[in-house]
Scaffold this active site. Structure first.
Site, mmCIF file in Angstrom:
data_model
loop_
_atom_site.group_PDB
_atom_site.id
_atom_site.type_symbol
_atom_site.label_atom_id
_atom_site.label_comp_id
_atom_site.label_asym_id
_atom_site.label_seq_id
_atom_site.Cartn_x
_atom_site.Cartn_y
_atom_site.Cartn_z
ATOM 1 C CG HIS A 161 -73.801 25.976 183.774
ATOM 2 N ND1 HIS A 161 -73.451 26.059 185.104
ATOM 3 C CD2 HIS A 161 -75.134 26.212 183.750
ATOM 4 C CE1 HIS A 161 -74.512 26.323 185.835
ATOM 5 N NE2 HIS A 161 -75.562 26.436 185.019
ATOM 6 C CG HIS A 163 -80.032 24.590 183.341
ATOM 7 N ND1 HIS A 163 -80.273 23.949 184.534
ATOM 8 C CD2 HIS A 163 -79.042 25.490 183.595
ATOM 9 C CE1 HIS A 163 -79.476 24.448 185.481
ATOM 10 N NE2 HIS A 163 -78.717 25.383 184.931
ATOM 11 C CG ASP A 206 -85.120 22.486 182.753
ATOM 12 O OD1 ASP A 206 -83.875 22.396 182.680
ATOM 13 O OD2 ASP A 206 -85.703 22.733 183.828
ATOM 14 N N GLY A 214 -81.343 25.377 191.430
ATOM 15 C CA GLY A 214 -82.542 25.944 192.064
ATOM 16 C C GLY A 214 -82.144 27.127 192.925
ATOM 17 C CG HIS A 231 -76.341 25.864 189.722
ATOM 18 N ND1 HIS A 231 -76.490 24.628 189.163
ATOM 19 C CD2 HIS A 231 -76.702 26.760 188.759
ATOM 20 C CE1 HIS A 231 -76.939 24.766 187.916
ATOM 21 N NE2 HIS A 231 -77.066 26.051 187.640
ATOM 22 C CD GLU A 276 -77.281 31.623 189.388
ATOM 23 O OE1 GLU A 276 -77.526 30.571 189.993
ATOM 24 O OE2 GLU A 276 -77.818 31.913 188.297
ATOM 25 C CG ASP A 332 -77.560 29.302 183.470
ATOM 26 O OD1 ASP A 332 -77.559 28.095 183.763
ATOM 27 O OD2 ASP A 332 -77.882 30.195 184.283
#
Ligand SMILES: O=c1[nH]cnc2c1ncn2[C@H]1C[C@H](O)[C@@H](CO)O1
Ligand SMILES: [Zn+2]
Length: 385
Positions: free
Chosen positions: A24, A26, A28, A186, A213, A216, A305
């Protein structure tokens, strides 16, 4: 303390050299600060809050440290803002592979949302191909520097948007061509996974893999939907599963039906401790649910993350956990094998990674204490006279 226990508490250097598996992360959320600055200049992006790389790194870390997922996510406008050309995507993906390899990651699944990279005129396919090209380039450069890493891409659909089916189809088209699965990300509250049921049902019909996701910024209903309505293979975060676990005063533990299901079915939990501290999903490393979940033998994994926003790496996540819970190299190996078992690449490849890369890597580290230097005795008899 015996030499065996000393040897079993990994040093920062051993943690970095230990083979690690990351499920996991990202794309970006992991840019080098200097690259954000370079790309902003090259692509004419004028919204950066700072143009000095060190100050910008600090800005991301502090802005993301808000206690709310929604505010944390606002910081991505700047990284996504500079990732709108083919060249930018190739560079970011290549550097991602190099940085992870340098940190001792041997296998990673890195995710991003293709729909967020279309502002410069790229098509969805061009975005995927640019990122794949960057990953391959980074893998090659890492190998030249003595590191072996393999990266698979996960295509994310944004849960507030309405392109999930289209992105799922894209993931399916690029299957076996560098894309190993699908995800939704998101803001979680107000955007339940079932909003994108058509995409998940499509992927199941195609025998494809996906993670969601869930659990969380929102609790058990989100996890329940992700598993029982959508059929997720893994949970992104999933920390709120702790709400279905009761620890009594006498130390005994009772699992609710959902927590039991997650444990019994060996559903992988992609835990991201530092990120959770920033978004308010946990209050400290020592109180992070990963400690209890590991003790209860949930299929727990350790992840970054967003390395830029959390100023972290796989090594740093493990360093924090070693400090908070006294984890040993055996614990690190357990998390790493869990992660490799849960990856979306074929079973035989996962098994080979475990047997031929991960286990030998840990065996090597665990044997180091046997070869520690005996204190020198030269001059000893002379001193004694
Ligand atoms: O931890 C997260 N939870 C939900 N969404 C996230 C998280 N980290 C990043 N994202 C979003 C922001 C990115 O632009 C997007 C695709 O990587 O995924
Ligand atoms: Zn995430």
């Amino acid at each position: 303390m015996t030499s065996q226990t000393i040897a079993n508490t990994p040093t920062p250097d051993q943690i970095r050299r230990a083979p690690k598996v990351l499920l996991h992360d990202h794309l970006d959320g992991g840019l080098r600060p200097g690259t954000v600055v370079d790309l902003a200049r090259e692509t004419g992006y004028s919204q950066l809050p700072e143009t000095d790389p060190d100050k910008l790194a600090l800005w991301f870390r502090e802005a993301a440290d808000s206690g709310s997922l929604e505010r944390y996510l606002e910081t991505f406008s700047h990284t996504v803002g500079v990732m709108q050309t083919r060249e930018a995507l190739v560079r970011v993906a290549a550097e991602c592979a190099e940085d992870l390899a340098e940190d001792g990651v041997v296998y990673a699944e890195v995710r991003y949302a293709p729909e967020q990279h279309l502002e410069g005129g790229l098509t969805l396919e061009e975005v995927v191909e640019a990122v794949n090209e960057g990953f391959r380039l980074g893998e090659r450069r890492a190998r030249e520097n003595g590191h072996r890493i393999r990266i698979g891409a996960l295509l994310t659909a944004m849960r507030h948007a309405a392109r999930a089916l289209e992105i799922a189809e894209l993931a399916n088209r690029y299957r076996d061509l560098g894309v190993v699965g699908f995800d939704i990300a998101g803001a979680e509250a107000g955007y339940p996974p079932t909003r994108h049921l058509d995409a998940f049902e499509y992927l199941k019909r195609e025998n494809n893999h996906f993670t969601i996701h869930a659990g969380e910024a929102f609790g058990l209903p989100s996890i329940w939907q992700a598993l029982q309505w959508c059929g997720a293979d893994r949970l992104g975060h999933g920390v709120r599963i702790i709400d279905d676990i009761t620890v009594r005063d006498d130390g005994t533990v009772q699992l609710g039906r959902l927590a039991s299901y997650v444990r019994d079915k060996r559903i992988p939990l992609e835990m991201c401790p530092s990120s959770n501290l920033q978004t308010g999903a946990a209050s400290s490393y020592a109180e992070h649910p990963i400690g209890l979940l590991r003790r209860l033998h949930f299929r727990t994994t350790v992840n970054t993350d967003n390395r830029l926003m959390s100023h972290t790496s796989m090594s740093r996540e493990f360093e924090q956990l070693v400090e908070a819970f006294g984890y040993t190299l055996d614990d690190m190996q357990w998390f790493t094998v869990n992660a490799m078992k849960s990856a979306f690449i074929p079973f035989d490849e996962r098994l080979a990674m475990i047997n031929d890369v991960i286990k030998p890597g840990y065996a090597e580290l665990k044997s180091e204490w046997l070869f520690r230097q005996t204190p020198s005795t030269s001059g000893f008899s002379a001193e004694k006279g």
